[in-house]
Design a protein around this motif. Structure first.
Motif, PDB file in Angstrom:
ATOM      1  N   GLU A   6     -14.587  -4.097  23.636  1.00  0.00           N
ATOM      2  CA  GLU A   6     -13.387  -4.680  24.236  1.00  0.00           C
ATOM      3  C   GLU A   6     -12.246  -3.660  24.314  1.00  0.00           C
ATOM      4  O   GLU A   6     -11.487  -3.647  25.284  1.00  0.00           O
ATOM      5  CB  GLU A   6     -12.947  -5.918  23.459  1.00  0.00           C
ATOM      6  N   VAL A   7     -12.115  -2.806  23.314  1.00  0.00           N
ATOM      7  CA  VAL A   7     -11.088  -1.760  23.349  1.00  0.00           C
ATOM      8  C   VAL A   7     -11.351  -0.805  24.513  1.00  0.00           C
ATOM      9  O   VAL A   7     -10.451  -0.465  25.283  1.00  0.00           O
ATOM     10  CB  VAL A   7     -11.026  -0.989  22.014  1.00  0.00           C
ATOM     11  N   VAL A   8     -12.584  -0.382  24.658  1.00  0.00           N
ATOM     12  CA  VAL A   8     -12.937   0.529  25.751  1.00  0.00           C
ATOM     13  C   VAL A   8     -12.715  -0.147  27.102  1.00  0.00           C
ATOM     14  O   VAL A   8     -12.176   0.459  28.030  1.00  0.00           O
ATOM     15  CB  VAL A   8     -14.388   1.030  25.600  1.00  0.00           C
ATOM     16  N   GLY A  10     -10.527  -2.488  27.752  1.00  0.00           N
ATOM     17  CA  GLY A  10      -9.082  -2.546  27.945  1.00  0.00           C
ATOM     18  C   GLY A  10      -8.497  -1.204  28.354  1.00  0.00           C
ATOM     19  O   GLY A  10      -7.643  -1.126  29.242  1.00  0.00           O
ATOM     20  N   LEU A  11      -8.960  -0.129  27.720  1.00  0.00           N
ATOM     21  CA  LEU A  11      -8.499   1.213  28.101  1.00  0.00           C
ATOM     22  C   LEU A  11      -8.883   1.525  29.545  1.00  0.00           C
ATOM     23  O   LEU A  11      -8.081   2.059  30.310  1.00  0.00           O
ATOM     24  CB  LEU A  11      -9.090   2.270  27.157  1.00  0.00           C
ATOM     25  N   ALA A  12     -10.118   1.191  29.899  1.00  0.00           N
ATOM     26  CA  ALA A  12     -10.577   1.450  31.270  1.00  0.00           C
ATOM     27  C   ALA A  12      -9.767   0.646  32.277  1.00  0.00           C
ATOM     28  O   ALA A  12      -9.350   1.177  33.315  1.00  0.00           O
ATOM     29  CB  ALA A  12     -12.067   1.123  31.396  1.00  0.00           C
ATOM     30  N   ASP A  13      -9.510  -0.625  31.974  1.00  0.00           N
ATOM     31  CA  ASP A  13      -8.714  -1.456  32.878  1.00  0.00           C
ATOM     32  C   ASP A  13      -7.304  -0.899  33.038  1.00  0.00           C
ATOM     33  O   ASP A  13      -6.762  -0.845  34.141  1.00  0.00           O
ATOM     34  CB  ASP A  13      -8.643  -2.898  32.368  1.00  0.00           C
ATOM     35  N   GLY A  14      -6.696  -0.488  31.927  1.00  0.00           N
ATOM     36  CA  GLY A  14      -5.343   0.065  31.985  1.00  0.00           C
ATOM     37  C   GLY A  14      -5.281   1.349  32.789  1.00  0.00           C
ATOM     38  O   GLY A  14      -4.390   1.529  33.629  1.00  0.00           O
ATOM     39  N   CYS A  15      -6.221   2.241  32.564  1.00  0.00           N
ATOM     40  CA  CYS A  15      -6.252   3.505  33.309  1.00  0.00           C
ATOM     41  C   CYS A  15      -6.506   3.254  34.793  1.00  0.00           C
ATOM     42  O   CYS A  15      -5.894   3.894  35.650  1.00  0.00           O
ATOM     43  CB  CYS A  15      -7.305   4.445  32.733  1.00  0.00           C
ATOM     44  N   ALA A  16      -7.384   2.304  35.099  1.00  0.00           N
ATOM     45  CA  ALA A  16      -7.659   1.985  36.506  1.00  0.00           C
ATOM     46  C   ALA A  16      -6.423   1.387  37.171  1.00  0.00           C
ATOM     47  O   ALA A  16      -6.079   1.735  38.297  1.00  0.00           O
ATOM     48  CB  ALA A  16      -8.845   1.028  36.612  1.00  0.00           C
ATOM     49  N   ALA A  17      -5.718   0.493  36.469  1.00  0.00           N
ATOM     50  CA  ALA A  17      -4.530  -0.144  37.034  1.00  0.00           C
ATOM     51  C   ALA A  17      -3.425   0.868  37.293  1.00  0.00           C
ATOM     52  O   ALA A  17      -2.693   0.774  38.279  1.00  0.00           O
ATOM     53  CB  ALA A  17      -4.029  -1.244  36.099  1.00  0.00           C
ATOM     54  N   LEU A  18      -3.303   1.859  36.425  1.00  0.00           N
ATOM     55  CA  LEU A  18      -2.263   2.880  36.581  1.00  0.00           C
ATOM     56  C   LEU A  18      -2.719   4.046  37.444  1.00  0.00           C
ATOM     57  O   LEU A  18      -1.916   4.891  37.817  1.00  0.00           O
ATOM     58  CB  LEU A  18      -1.828   3.407  35.203  1.00  0.00           C
ATOM     59  N   TYR A  39     -12.171  -0.709  11.897  1.00  0.00           N
ATOM     60  CA  TYR A  39     -12.776  -0.787  13.218  1.00  0.00           C
ATOM     61  C   TYR A  39     -12.638   0.546  13.948  1.00  0.00           C
ATOM     62  O   TYR A  39     -11.632   1.246  13.790  1.00  0.00           O
ATOM     63  CB  TYR A  39     -12.123  -1.880  14.051  1.00  0.00           C
ATOM     64  N   PRO A  40     -13.614   0.913  14.765  1.00  0.00           N
ATOM     65  CA  PRO A  40     -13.504   2.139  15.562  1.00  0.00           C
ATOM     66  C   PRO A  40     -12.236   2.087  16.420  1.00  0.00           C
ATOM     67  O   PRO A  40     -11.909   1.060  17.004  1.00  0.00           O
ATOM     68  CB  PRO A  40     -14.756   2.117  16.439  1.00  0.00           C
ATOM     69  N   THR A  41     -11.517   3.201  16.452  1.00  0.00           N
ATOM     70  CA  THR A  41     -10.274   3.282  17.217  1.00  0.00           C
ATOM     71  C   THR A  41     -10.390   4.431  18.202  1.00  0.00           C
ATOM     72  O   THR A  41     -10.189   5.589  17.846  1.00  0.00           O
ATOM     73  CB  THR A  41      -9.079   3.522  16.271  1.00  0.00           C
ATOM     74  N   PRO A  42     -10.736   4.138  19.439  1.00  0.00           N
ATOM     75  CA  PRO A  42     -10.856   5.207  20.436  1.00  0.00           C
ATOM     76  C   PRO A  42      -9.501   5.842  20.737  1.00  0.00           C
ATOM     77  O   PRO A  42      -8.478   5.161  20.795  1.00  0.00           O
ATOM     78  CB  PRO A  42     -11.392   4.498  21.677  1.00  0.00           C
TER      79      PRO A  42
END
Length: 124
Positions: A6-8, A10-18, A39-42
């Motif tokens: 889910e973190v990955v 979310g990061l992908a969605d944010g980068c795509a949106a920006l 928890y893993p923190t990318p």
């Protein structure tokens, strides 16, 4: 693993949106403190250009923003409106890089160090 996925996402969605490309990153799956797992923190490295503003980051906590003269107020207002801390650390132009009122570094010195870095590293 669900949290990591889910973190990955979310990061992908944010980068795509920006429209900000990811240029690197890191994650450890073996984090712990005492007996508790963390928890893993990318962490992602990004480079993007948003209307004359360039963002450079390889940290979850901060970014260096390079902008054209005259856009400082707009960036500061955006940071204030979104609750993001903002600290001006220097300006460019001329033959030196001033860092606040702390010190200046001559551009010819910066260029010499930059151009010598790889040759020096390969001499070892």
């Amino acid at each position: 693993m669900w949290q990591f996925a889910e973190v990955v996402r979310g990061l992908a969605d944010g980068c795509a949106a920006l429209g900000v490309p990811v240029t690197g990153g890191n994650v450890s799956f073996y984090n712990s403190t005492e007996a508790m797992a963390i928890y893993p923190t990318p962490i992602v490295g990004v480079l993007g250009v948003l209307d004359d503003v360039a963002l450079f980051s390889e940290s979850a906590a901060r970014a260096v923003v390079a902008m054209r003269a005259g856009t400082e107020l707009r960036v500061r207002e955006l940071c204030e409106a979104t609750g993001v801390p903002y600290t001006a650390i220097g300006t460019t132009g001329g033959d030196a890089l001033p860092v606040g009122d702390l010190f200046d570094v001559r551009l010819d010195e910066l260029r010499a160090v930059h151009e010598a870095a790889l040759p020096v590293a390969f001499e070892r």
